[in-house]
Write a protein that holds these residues in place. Structure first.
Motif, PDB file in Angstrom:
ATOM      1  N   ALA A 211    -119.685 -28.548 107.971  1.00 11.08           N
ATOM      2  CA  ALA A 211    -118.359 -28.087 108.392  1.00 11.08           C
ATOM      3  C   ALA A 211    -117.732 -27.332 107.231  1.00 11.08           C
ATOM      4  O   ALA A 211    -117.875 -27.735 106.075  1.00 11.08           O
ATOM      5  CB  ALA A 211    -117.481 -29.269 108.800  1.00 11.08           C
ATOM      6  N   GLU A 212    -117.047 -26.248 107.550  1.00 13.58           N
ATOM      7  CA  GLU A 212    -116.334 -25.485 106.528  1.00 13.58           C
ATOM      8  C   GLU A 212    -114.855 -25.801 106.626  1.00 13.58           C
ATOM      9  O   GLU A 212    -114.288 -25.892 107.723  1.00 13.58           O
ATOM     10  CB  GLU A 212    -116.576 -23.984 106.700  1.00 13.58           C
ATOM     11  CG  GLU A 212    -115.965 -23.149 105.573  1.00 13.58           C
ATOM     12  CD  GLU A 212    -116.329 -21.676 105.679  1.00 13.58           C
ATOM     13  OE1 GLU A 212    -115.544 -20.832 105.194  1.00 13.58           O
ATOM     14  OE2 GLU A 212    -117.395 -21.359 106.259  1.00 13.58           O
ATOM     15  N   PHE A 213    -114.229 -25.971 105.490  1.00  7.45           N
ATOM     16  CA  PHE A 213    -112.819 -26.347 105.428  1.00  7.45           C
ATOM     17  C   PHE A 213    -111.927 -25.195 105.865  1.00  7.45           C
ATOM     18  O   PHE A 213    -112.120 -24.042 105.459  1.00  7.45           O
ATOM     19  CB  PHE A 213    -112.469 -26.761 104.002  1.00  7.45           C
ATOM     20  CG  PHE A 213    -111.036 -27.165 103.800  1.00  7.45           C
ATOM     21  CD1 PHE A 213    -110.500 -28.268 104.453  1.00  7.45           C
ATOM     22  CD2 PHE A 213    -110.216 -26.437 102.947  1.00  7.45           C
ATOM     23  CE1 PHE A 213    -109.175 -28.631 104.261  1.00  7.45           C
ATOM     24  CE2 PHE A 213    -108.892 -26.803 102.746  1.00  7.45           C
ATOM     25  CZ  PHE A 213    -108.377 -27.907 103.413  1.00  7.45           C
ATOM     26  N   GLY A 214    -110.957 -25.530 106.703  1.00  3.38           N
ATOM     27  CA  GLY A 214    -109.960 -24.551 107.116  1.00  3.38           C
ATOM     28  C   GLY A 214    -108.609 -24.892 106.527  1.00  3.38           C
ATOM     29  O   GLY A 214    -108.238 -26.065 106.435  1.00  3.38           O
ATOM     30  N   ARG A 215    -107.872 -23.915 106.105  1.00  2.76           N
ATOM     31  CA  ARG A 215    -106.568 -24.155 105.474  1.00  2.76           C
ATOM     32  C   ARG A 215    -105.669 -24.976 106.391  1.00  2.76           C
ATOM     33  O   ARG A 215    -105.563 -24.696 107.589  1.00  2.76           O
ATOM     34  CB  ARG A 215    -105.892 -22.823 105.125  1.00  2.76           C
ATOM     35  CG  ARG A 215    -106.569 -22.083 103.990  1.00  2.76           C
ATOM     36  CD  ARG A 215    -105.844 -20.795 103.655  1.00  2.76           C
ATOM     37  NE  ARG A 215    -104.487 -21.041 103.160  1.00  2.76           N
ATOM     38  CZ  ARG A 215    -104.196 -21.316 101.890  1.00  2.76           C
ATOM     39  NH1 ARG A 215    -105.166 -21.392 100.993  1.00  2.76           N
ATOM     40  NH2 ARG A 215    -102.953 -21.504 101.511  1.00  2.76           N
ATOM     41  N   GLY A 216    -105.037 -25.985 105.799  1.00  2.00           N
ATOM     42  CA  GLY A 216    -104.153 -26.856 106.558  1.00  2.00           C
ATOM     43  C   GLY A 216    -104.867 -27.991 107.266  1.00  2.00           C
ATOM     44  O   GLY A 216    -104.217 -28.839 107.879  1.00  2.00           O
ATOM     45  N   GLN A 217    -106.171 -28.033 107.180  1.00  2.00           N
ATOM     46  CA  GLN A 217    -106.939 -29.081 107.858  1.00  2.00           C
ATOM     47  C   GLN A 217    -106.793 -30.389 107.099  1.00  2.00           C
ATOM     48  O   GLN A 217    -106.765 -30.412 105.867  1.00  2.00           O
ATOM     49  CB  GLN A 217    -108.414 -28.651 107.914  1.00  2.00           C
ATOM     50  CG  GLN A 217    -109.251 -29.398 108.929  1.00  2.00           C
ATOM     51  CD  GLN A 217    -110.630 -28.767 109.054  1.00  2.00           C
ATOM     52  OE1 GLN A 217    -111.392 -28.719 108.094  1.00  2.00           O
ATOM     53  NE2 GLN A 217    -110.937 -28.236 110.225  1.00  2.00           N
ATOM     54  N   ASP A 218    -106.725 -31.511 107.834  1.00  2.00           N
ATOM     55  CA  ASP A 218    -106.616 -32.797 107.150  1.00  2.00           C
ATOM     56  C   ASP A 218    -108.004 -33.409 106.942  1.00  2.00           C
ATOM     57  O   ASP A 218    -109.020 -32.927 107.460  1.00  2.00           O
ATOM     58  CB  ASP A 218    -105.704 -33.770 107.909  1.00  2.00           C
ATOM     59  CG  ASP A 218    -106.200 -34.081 109.319  1.00  2.00           C
ATOM     60  OD1 ASP A 218    -107.396 -33.880 109.600  1.00  2.00           O
ATOM     61  OD2 ASP A 218    -105.382 -34.526 110.139  1.00  2.00           O
ATOM     62  N   LEU A 219    -108.032 -34.477 106.165  1.00  2.00           N
ATOM     63  CA  LEU A 219    -109.290 -35.116 105.794  1.00  2.00           C
ATOM     64  C   LEU A 219    -110.046 -35.628 107.017  1.00  2.00           C
ATOM     65  O   LEU A 219    -111.266 -35.424 107.139  1.00  2.00           O
ATOM     66  CB  LEU A 219    -109.017 -36.274 104.824  1.00  2.00           C
ATOM     67  CG  LEU A 219    -110.222 -37.132 104.429  1.00  2.00           C
ATOM     68  CD1 LEU A 219    -111.228 -36.317 103.628  1.00  2.00           C
ATOM     69  CD2 LEU A 219    -109.761 -38.356 103.634  1.00  2.00           C
ATOM     70  N   GLU A 220    -109.334 -36.288 107.919  1.00  2.00           N
ATOM     71  CA  GLU A 220    -109.990 -36.883 109.087  1.00  2.00           C
ATOM     72  C   GLU A 220    -110.680 -35.831 109.941  1.00  2.00           C
ATOM     73  O   GLU A 220    -111.808 -36.007 110.393  1.00  2.00           O
ATOM     74  CB  GLU A 220    -108.973 -37.661 109.926  1.00  2.00           C
ATOM     75  CG  GLU A 220    -108.479 -38.957 109.299  1.00  2.00           C
ATOM     76  CD  GLU A 220    -107.508 -38.734 108.145  1.00  2.00           C
ATOM     77  OE1 GLU A 220    -106.975 -37.600 108.032  1.00  2.00           O
ATOM     78  OE2 GLU A 220    -107.291 -39.672 107.358  1.00  2.00           O
ATOM     79  N   ARG A 221    -110.009 -34.701 110.168  1.00  2.00           N
ATOM     80  CA  ARG A 221    -110.591 -33.645 110.990  1.00  2.00           C
ATOM     81  C   ARG A 221    -111.787 -33.007 110.293  1.00  2.00           C
ATOM     82  O   ARG A 221    -112.810 -32.711 110.924  1.00  2.00           O
ATOM     83  CB  ARG A 221    -109.513 -32.591 111.289  1.00  2.00           C
ATOM     84  CG  ARG A 221    -109.996 -31.353 112.041  1.00  2.00           C
ATOM     85  CD  ARG A 221    -110.905 -31.677 113.215  1.00  2.00           C
ATOM     86  NE  ARG A 221    -110.309 -32.664 114.118  1.00  2.00           N
ATOM     87  CZ  ARG A 221    -110.980 -33.302 115.066  1.00  2.00           C
ATOM     88  NH1 ARG A 221    -112.282 -33.085 115.214  1.00  2.00           N
ATOM     89  NH2 ARG A 221    -110.382 -34.167 115.842  1.00  2.00           N
ATOM     90  N   PHE A 222    -111.680 -32.796 108.991  1.00  2.00           N
ATOM     91  CA  PHE A 222    -112.777 -32.200 108.229  1.00  2.00           C
ATOM     92  C   PHE A 222    -114.027 -33.089 108.314  1.00  2.00           C
ATOM     93  O   PHE A 222    -115.138 -32.617 108.589  1.00  2.00           O
ATOM     94  CB  PHE A 222    -112.335 -32.010 106.782  1.00  2.00           C
ATOM     95  CG  PHE A 222    -113.217 -31.110 105.961  1.00  2.00           C
ATOM     96  CD1 PHE A 222    -114.074 -30.192 106.553  1.00  2.00           C
ATOM     97  CD2 PHE A 222    -113.175 -31.171 104.573  1.00  2.00           C
ATOM     98  CE1 PHE A 222    -114.884 -29.357 105.787  1.00  2.00           C
ATOM     99  CE2 PHE A 222    -113.980 -30.344 103.801  1.00  2.00           C
ATOM    100  CZ  PHE A 222    -114.836 -29.444 104.413  1.00  2.00           C
ATOM    101  N   LEU A 223    -113.846 -34.382 108.102  1.00  2.00           N
ATOM    102  CA  LEU A 223    -114.962 -35.323 108.201  1.00  2.00           C
ATOM    103  C   LEU A 223    -115.518 -35.373 109.623  1.00  2.00           C
ATOM    104  O   LEU A 223    -116.739 -35.387 109.826  1.00  2.00           O
ATOM    105  CB  LEU A 223    -114.505 -36.725 107.775  1.00  2.00           C
ATOM    106  CG  LEU A 223    -114.324 -36.969 106.269  1.00  2.00           C
ATOM    107  CD1 LEU A 223    -113.592 -38.283 106.032  1.00  2.00           C
ATOM    108  CD2 LEU A 223    -115.673 -36.989 105.557  1.00  2.00           C
ATOM    109  N   ALA A 224    -114.621 -35.395 110.603  1.00  3.20           N
ATOM    110  CA  ALA A 224    -115.051 -35.480 111.999  1.00  3.20           C
ATOM    111  C   ALA A 224    -115.895 -34.270 112.387  1.00  3.20           C
ATOM    112  O   ALA A 224    -116.891 -34.397 113.125  1.00  3.20           O
ATOM    113  CB  ALA A 224    -113.842 -35.618 112.918  1.00  3.20           C
ATOM    114  N   ASN A 225    -115.534 -33.096 111.894  1.00  5.94           N
ATOM    115  CA  ASN A 225    -116.306 -31.892 112.206  1.00  5.94           C
ATOM    116  C   ASN A 225    -117.723 -31.975 111.638  1.00  5.94           C
ATOM    117  O   ASN A 225    -118.706 -31.628 112.307  1.00  5.94           O
ATOM    118  CB  ASN A 225    -115.596 -30.658 111.649  1.00  5.94           C
ATOM    119  CG  ASN A 225    -114.312 -30.338 112.385  1.00  5.94           C
ATOM    120  OD1 ASN A 225    -114.034 -30.892 113.448  1.00  5.94           O
ATOM    121  ND2 ASN A 225    -113.505 -29.456 111.820  1.00  5.94           N
TER     122      ASN A 225
END
Length: 254
Positions: A211-225
């Motif tokens: 998963a690539e980090f998107g600006r404003g993304q939180d930790l939970e969503r980044f991990l979930a992706n």
């Protein structure tokens, strides 16, 4: 040896007996010195010395009390490692350590607008390995996999055991296309492991989700992706790499 050890109990102080004995000792020596100095005034230097000795004994007793206090042992860190950031088995970062590294990398990416990718790695067929070779297979497999991953990573990358048979890799300054190449290198490194457990050869393979980090993304969503991409790779048969479809540039990379 502490001459006042009889006032302690297995290194822990018996407070009341200690205070009573040391106070009584100092008081008795002081009273005796005063009485003798009144009876024989010409001998007052000797009695003053006796009084000073009594005071010194009391001071030494209290100093011994302080030095013999048994400090409670620090509670062990359930997350393992002297610093609480290292996994005891794999010697990589543990869940707390890799999560802290990821949060720091996200903050840097958010602040400076630099790319950041996350790789979720899962050992394929972990349950089958345990059922076939027994629970004792877990340690050698995880140790071998973590060693292979560590050798294949770049210097700025961060590797940690997130949970069970799953690892996370934080890739600073990396977009999806480059992360796919790194993940593929990791997959091949693990596929090349020659591992024998209980006299039997153990075939180990790895699936990876990116998963690539998107600006404003939180930790939970980044991990979930990243986890969603990993589970997709495992559902597709394992031993492969997939990128999260909604990650920036993911469609171009696939």
């Amino acid at each position: 040896m502490n001459p006042f050890f009889f006032l302690t109990k297995q290194g822990g102080l018996r407070r009341k007996p200690f205070v009573i004995v040391t106070s009584a000792l100092a008081l008795v020596m002081g009273v005796v010195a005063i009485a003798l100095s009144l009876a024989w005034p010409t001998w007052w230097p000797v009695f003053a010395l006796l009084q000073a000795v009594g005071l010194a004994v009391a001071v030494y007793a209290f100093a011994s009390r302080i030095m013999n206090v048994k400090r409670p042992a620090a509670a062990p860190d359930p997350l393992g490692g002297p610093t609480g950031l290292v996994d005891d088995l794999t010697r990589t970062l543990n869940r707390r350590g890799i999560t802290s590294s990821l949060i720091e990398a996200m903050a840097q990416s958010q602040r400076y607008g630099t790319p950041l990718s996350l790789v979720s790695l899962g050992i394929d067929g972990a349950q089958t390995l345990v059922e076939h070779l027994g629970p004792e297979a877990e340690a050698p497999v995880l140790e071998a996999v973590s060693a292979a991953l560590g050798e294949a990573l770049r210097l700025p990358d961060r590797l940690g055991r997130y949970q069970g048979w799953e690892f996370l890799v934080v890739l600073p300054q990396t977009r999806t296309p480059q992360a796919l190449l790194v993940a593929e290198r990791l997959r091949m490194a693990v596929a090349g492991i020659a591992l024998t457990v209980k006299g039997e050869k153990a075939a180990v393979s790895l699936s990876a989700g990116i998963a690539e980090f998107g600006r404003g993304q939180d930790l939970e969503r980044f991990l979930a992706n990243a986890h969603e991409a990993l589970y997709g790779a495992q559902r597709a048969g394992g031993n492969q790499v997939q990128a999260f479809a909604s990650s920036p540039r993911a469609k171009d990379a696939l």
